[in-house]
Design a protein around this motif. Structure first.
Motif, PDB file in Angstrom:
ATOM      1  N   ASN A 226       0.790  -1.173   0.035  1.00 30.20           N
ATOM      2  CA  ASN A 226       0.141  -0.085  -0.063  1.00 30.20           C
ATOM      3  C   ASN A 226       0.779   1.477  -0.090  1.00 30.20           C
ATOM      4  O   ASN A 226       0.475   2.179  -0.741  1.00 30.20           O
ATOM      5  CB  ASN A 226      -0.969   0.089   1.434  1.00 30.20           C
ATOM      6  N   ALA A 227       1.741   1.422   0.895  1.00 38.53           N
ATOM      7  CA  ALA A 227       2.866   2.548   0.887  1.00 38.53           C
ATOM      8  C   ALA A 227       3.354   2.643  -0.422  1.00 38.53           C
ATOM      9  O   ALA A 227       3.860   3.771  -0.640  1.00 38.53           O
ATOM     10  CB  ALA A 227       3.915   2.250   2.232  1.00 38.53           C
ATOM     11  N   ALA A 228       3.824   1.498  -1.048  1.00 37.53           N
ATOM     12  CA  ALA A 228       4.553   1.595  -2.399  1.00 37.53           C
ATOM     13  C   ALA A 228       3.802   1.863  -3.757  1.00 37.53           C
ATOM     14  O   ALA A 228       4.191   2.002  -4.511  1.00 37.53           O
ATOM     15  CB  ALA A 228       5.271   0.260  -2.633  1.00 37.53           C
ATOM     16  N   GLY A 229       2.478   1.831  -3.385  1.00 35.64           N
ATOM     17  CA  GLY A 229       1.478   2.260  -4.733  1.00 35.64           C
ATOM     18  C   GLY A 229       1.153   1.130  -5.496  1.00 35.64           C
ATOM     19  O   GLY A 229       0.575   1.049  -6.510  1.00 35.64           O
ATOM     20  N   GLY A 230       1.386  -0.201  -4.928  1.00 30.66           N
ATOM     21  CA  GLY A 230       1.195  -1.423  -5.489  1.00 30.66           C
ATOM     22  C   GLY A 230      -0.260  -1.875  -5.466  1.00 30.66           C
ATOM     23  O   GLY A 230      -1.250  -1.094  -4.790  1.00 30.66           O
ATOM     24  N   ASN A 231      -0.394  -3.061  -5.837  1.00 30.88           N
ATOM     25  CA  ASN A 231      -1.996  -3.763  -5.961  1.00 30.88           C
ATOM     26  C   ASN A 231      -2.061  -4.117  -4.497  1.00 30.88           C
ATOM     27  O   ASN A 231      -1.935  -5.180  -4.155  1.00 30.88           O
ATOM     28  CB  ASN A 231      -2.031  -4.633  -6.941  1.00 30.88           C
ATOM     29  N   VAL A 232      -3.098  -3.704  -3.743  1.00 24.97           N
ATOM     30  CA  VAL A 232      -3.301  -3.860  -2.443  1.00 24.97           C
ATOM     31  C   VAL A 232      -4.067  -5.097  -2.428  1.00 24.97           C
ATOM     32  O   VAL A 232      -4.155  -6.010  -1.490  1.00 24.97           O
ATOM     33  CB  VAL A 232      -3.947  -2.788  -1.427  1.00 24.97           C
ATOM     34  N   ALA A 233      -5.011  -5.213  -3.202  1.00 21.69           N
ATOM     35  CA  ALA A 233      -6.061  -6.259  -3.404  1.00 21.69           C
ATOM     36  C   ALA A 233      -5.320  -7.491  -3.529  1.00 21.69           C
ATOM     37  O   ALA A 233      -5.692  -8.442  -2.956  1.00 21.69           O
ATOM     38  CB  ALA A 233      -6.854  -6.075  -4.677  1.00 21.69           C
ATOM     39  N   SER A 234      -4.173  -7.487  -4.568  1.00 24.06           N
ATOM     40  CA  SER A 234      -3.704  -8.814  -4.820  1.00 24.06           C
ATOM     41  C   SER A 234      -2.734  -9.374  -3.489  1.00 24.06           C
ATOM     42  O   SER A 234      -2.536 -10.367  -3.336  1.00 24.06           O
ATOM     43  CB  SER A 234      -2.437  -8.540  -5.886  1.00 24.06           C
ATOM     44  N   ALA A 235      -2.125  -8.159  -2.848  1.00 22.19           N
ATOM     45  CA  ALA A 235      -1.266  -8.436  -1.744  1.00 22.19           C
ATOM     46  C   ALA A 235      -2.089  -8.915  -0.697  1.00 22.19           C
ATOM     47  O   ALA A 235      -1.761 -10.062   0.053  1.00 22.19           O
ATOM     48  CB  ALA A 235      -0.640  -7.001  -1.025  1.00 22.19           C
ATOM     49  N   LEU A 236      -3.256  -8.399  -0.333  1.00 22.03           N
ATOM     50  CA  LEU A 236      -4.317  -9.069   0.614  1.00 22.03           C
ATOM     51  C   LEU A 236      -4.587 -10.408   0.422  1.00 22.03           C
ATOM     52  O   LEU A 236      -4.725 -11.281   1.289  1.00 22.03           O
ATOM     53  CB  LEU A 236      -5.184  -8.156   0.587  1.00 22.03           C
ATOM     54  N   CYS A 237      -5.145 -10.685  -0.966  1.00 22.98           N
ATOM     55  CA  CYS A 237      -5.371 -11.991  -1.534  1.00 22.98           C
ATOM     56  C   CYS A 237      -4.358 -13.110  -1.175  1.00 22.98           C
ATOM     57  O   CYS A 237      -4.489 -14.003  -0.652  1.00 22.98           O
ATOM     58  CB  CYS A 237      -5.795 -12.123  -2.951  1.00 22.98           C
ATOM     59  N   ASN A 238      -3.017 -12.660  -1.527  1.00 25.72           N
ATOM     60  CA  ASN A 238      -1.900 -13.492  -1.281  1.00 25.72           C
ATOM     61  C   ASN A 238      -1.458 -13.789   0.028  1.00 25.72           C
ATOM     62  O   ASN A 238      -0.926 -14.843   0.576  1.00 25.72           O
ATOM     63  CB  ASN A 238      -0.672 -13.205  -2.262  1.00 25.72           C
ATOM     64  N   ALA A 239      -1.774 -13.048   0.791  1.00 26.47           N
ATOM     65  CA  ALA A 239      -1.371 -12.881   2.256  1.00 26.47           C
ATOM     66  C   ALA A 239      -2.321 -13.625   2.854  1.00 26.47           C
ATOM     67  O   ALA A 239      -1.953 -14.771   3.598  1.00 26.47           O
ATOM     68  CB  ALA A 239      -1.475 -11.257   2.995  1.00 26.47           C
ATOM     69  N   VAL A 240      -3.778 -13.726   2.661  1.00 28.77           N
ATOM     70  CA  VAL A 240      -4.399 -14.728   3.243  1.00 28.77           C
ATOM     71  C   VAL A 240      -4.298 -16.179   2.721  1.00 28.77           C
ATOM     72  O   VAL A 240      -4.106 -17.127   3.603  1.00 28.77           O
ATOM     73  CB  VAL A 240      -6.039 -14.069   2.966  1.00 28.77           C
ATOM     74  N   LEU A 241      -4.191 -16.117   1.437  1.00 30.40           N
ATOM     75  CA  LEU A 241      -3.900 -17.376   0.834  1.00 30.40           C
ATOM     76  C   LEU A 241      -2.725 -18.113   1.341  1.00 30.40           C
ATOM     77  O   LEU A 241      -2.569 -19.400   1.633  1.00 30.40           O
ATOM     78  CB  LEU A 241      -3.838 -17.393  -0.604  1.00 30.40           C
ATOM     79  N   GLY A 242      -1.578 -17.615   1.495  1.00 31.42           N
ATOM     80  CA  GLY A 242      -0.406 -17.866   1.653  1.00 31.42           C
ATOM     81  C   GLY A 242      -0.205 -18.495   3.226  1.00 31.42           C
ATOM     82  O   GLY A 242       0.254 -19.605   3.308  1.00 31.42           O
ATOM     83  N   ASN A 243      -0.962 -17.707   3.991  1.00 28.37           N
ATOM     84  CA  ASN A 243      -1.046 -18.405   5.427  1.00 28.37           C
ATOM     85  C   ASN A 243      -1.889 -19.255   5.669  1.00 28.37           C
ATOM     86  O   ASN A 243      -1.854 -20.114   6.697  1.00 28.37           O
ATOM     87  CB  ASN A 243      -1.535 -17.025   6.491  1.00 28.37           C
ATOM     88  N   LEU A 244      -2.995 -19.305   4.934  1.00 29.65           N
ATOM     89  CA  LEU A 244      -3.866 -20.644   4.931  1.00 29.65           C
ATOM     90  C   LEU A 244      -3.181 -21.810   4.441  1.00 29.65           C
ATOM     91  O   LEU A 244      -3.082 -22.884   4.883  1.00 29.65           O
ATOM     92  CB  LEU A 244      -5.258 -20.525   4.033  1.00 29.65           C
ATOM     93  N   LEU A 245      -2.597 -21.837   3.274  1.00 28.36           N
ATOM     94  CA  LEU A 245      -1.803 -22.808   2.949  1.00 28.36           C
ATOM     95  C   LEU A 245      -0.537 -23.366   3.737  1.00 28.36           C
ATOM     96  O   LEU A 245      -0.055 -24.328   3.915  1.00 28.36           O
ATOM     97  CB  LEU A 245      -1.293 -22.561   1.337  1.00 28.36           C
TER      98      LEU A 245
END
Length: 436
Positions: A226-245
């Motif tokens: 978010n601070a770097a201006g990236g895709n927050v939705a994709s970061a959020l999705c992969n953070a949740v998916l990665g920790n579930l996996l």
């Protein structure tokens, strides 16, 4: 006694000075609406008198008078006003119609200055920001602050953006494969080389193997994206998916490397992930149908700055814990790890971004590439410590196993913060090139 008293006063002065500057600037980030001045049958509110009055105020105004000369609409030409807008003339200097040079410098370098201030404050008085202190930063920043970050993320994200992030199977697959397959493969020859030259104790080398098996961070990759201006939705999705996996894949990887049977509280971990991440995002999405969406639109810059402050608070807490508790390493071991881990982390971020962004390879947007680079390069402390303590409970080498991830956690924040301005510039350049 007198020496200790003077030292404490100096520390307190430094801390409160930094807090004053931070609060002052944060307040200046929230815009206030333009004013409308109605001209009544009062000679004091004639246009010349009104003009003379406005000439001495903190702003330059544009006056538009209707045909019947009864209404004067007064609009500030400056984009922002704050409770401290009267200070620049007397304290900071410069024109009051524009931000002073000091405020422009703070705006441009806010995160870098805040990061240096957080580390300095942690070094000056680590007990103040450690877990369990009277400030309870593990709750104010670690729990409630992180919840606020995900709430704001949910409020700012469109449903279409979340749907696009979830269905971006190519990016999601690359991030997860990198986290759980590429990292262990890359780390295997590195640990073998370290063992062959006896650069580190075997237990710390095992800690590096454990580090490579962990999923991405839960909140740090989202906040940095978010601070770097990236895709927050994709970061959020992969953070949740990665920790579930990670709840299932990481124990399997540790079983492969160490041959240890593992019994983990899966339901407890899933519940924690839901309460910490998914629930605040869901609440934020629900608030988009209320006036809260308009409040966010009018104050987006200030709320983004609030997310930056939370990240700085998390960093301050992490470094306070590191300085007060230590990493359980000798000076030589710490030096070797500080030569290896930053190089690995920066190489991972650079390689991931270049590969994801390259038109000849994957050709993702700059926003997606930033999200992928942060998510695939990070390793979680929260799940990592829980796994290590569960798997190796009672092992005398438990502290050595935890040392690499304990050192990696603040390092990721520090290096990610340094890279943030560069990524912001890349996103702006990408948007300009698309317009052309």
């Amino acid at each position: 006694f007198y020496t200790m008293t003077i030292s404490s006063m100096r520390r307190t002065t430094i801390i409160f000075s930094l807090l004053f500057v931070s609060v002052t600037y944060a307040l200046s980030s929230f815009p206030l609406p333009p004013r409308t001045v109605r001209r009544a049958n009062n000679p004091l509110l004639s246009l010349p008198a009104l003009a003379r009055h406005l000439n001495h105020s903190a702003f330059r105004f544009r006056i538009a008078v209707s045909d019947d000369a009864t209404v004067a609409n007064v609009h500030a030409t400056s984009g922002r006003r704050s409770l401290f807008r009267s200070l620049p003339d007397r304290i900071l200097g410069g024109s009051t119609s524009e931000p002073s040079p000091i405020l422009r410098f703070l705006d441009k370098n806010f995160f870098l200055i805040g990061m240096l201030a957080a580390v300095s404050m942690a070094k000056i008085n680590p007990a103040l920001g450690s877990n369990g202190s009277f400030l309870r930063p593990e709750l104010s920043f670690g729990r409630y602050g992180v919840g606020l970050v995900f709430l704001i993320s949910g409020l700012s994200l469109k449903v279409s953006d979340l749907a696009a992030a979830i269905t971006n199977f190519r990016l999601n697959a690359i991030v997860q494969v990198t986290s759980f397959a590429v990292w262990p493969v890359v780390m295997t020859p590195i640990t073998s080389a370290l063992r062959s030259v006896s650069a580190l104790p075997p237990t710390i080398i095992d800690g590096l193997t454990i580090l490579s098996c962990l999923p991405t961070t839960i909140n740090m990759c989202v906040v940095l994206t978010n601070a770097a201006g990236g895709n927050v939705a994709s970061a959020l999705c992969n953070a949740v998916l990665g920790n579930l996996l990670g709840i299932f894949i990481t124990p399997a990887l540790l079983l492969h490397f160490f041959g240890t049977s593992i019994d983990l509280p899966f339901l407890k971990m899933v519940s924690k992930l839901i309460w910490k991440v998914l629930l605040p995002v869901a609440v934020g999405q629900a608030l988009r149908s209320t006036k809260a969406k308009e409040v966010y639109s009018n104050n987006s810059k200030g709320l983004k700055r609030a997310q930056d402050v939370v990240l700085l608070g998390i960093m301050w807490n992490a470094f306070c814990n590191a300085f007060s508790q230590g990493f359980g390493l000798t000076f030589q071991d710490t030096t070797v790890l500080l030569l290896i881990l930053p190089v690995l982390h920066l190489t991972a971020i650079g390689t991931l971004y270049a590969t994801l962004r390259s038109p000849k390879i994957l050709n993702f947007t700059a926003e997606d590439s930033i999200a992928g680079a942060f998510c695939a390069s990070h390793k979680t402390l929260a799940l990592g410590i829980a796994l290590i303590k569960t798997v190796f409970e009672g092992n005398p080498d438990l502290a050595a196993f935890c040392a690499p991830i304990m050192l990696t956690h603040p390092m990721q924040m520090f290096l990610g913060s340094l890279l943030t301005p560069s990524f912001v510039g890349l996103v702006k350049k990408d948007k300009i090139s698309k317009k052309i």
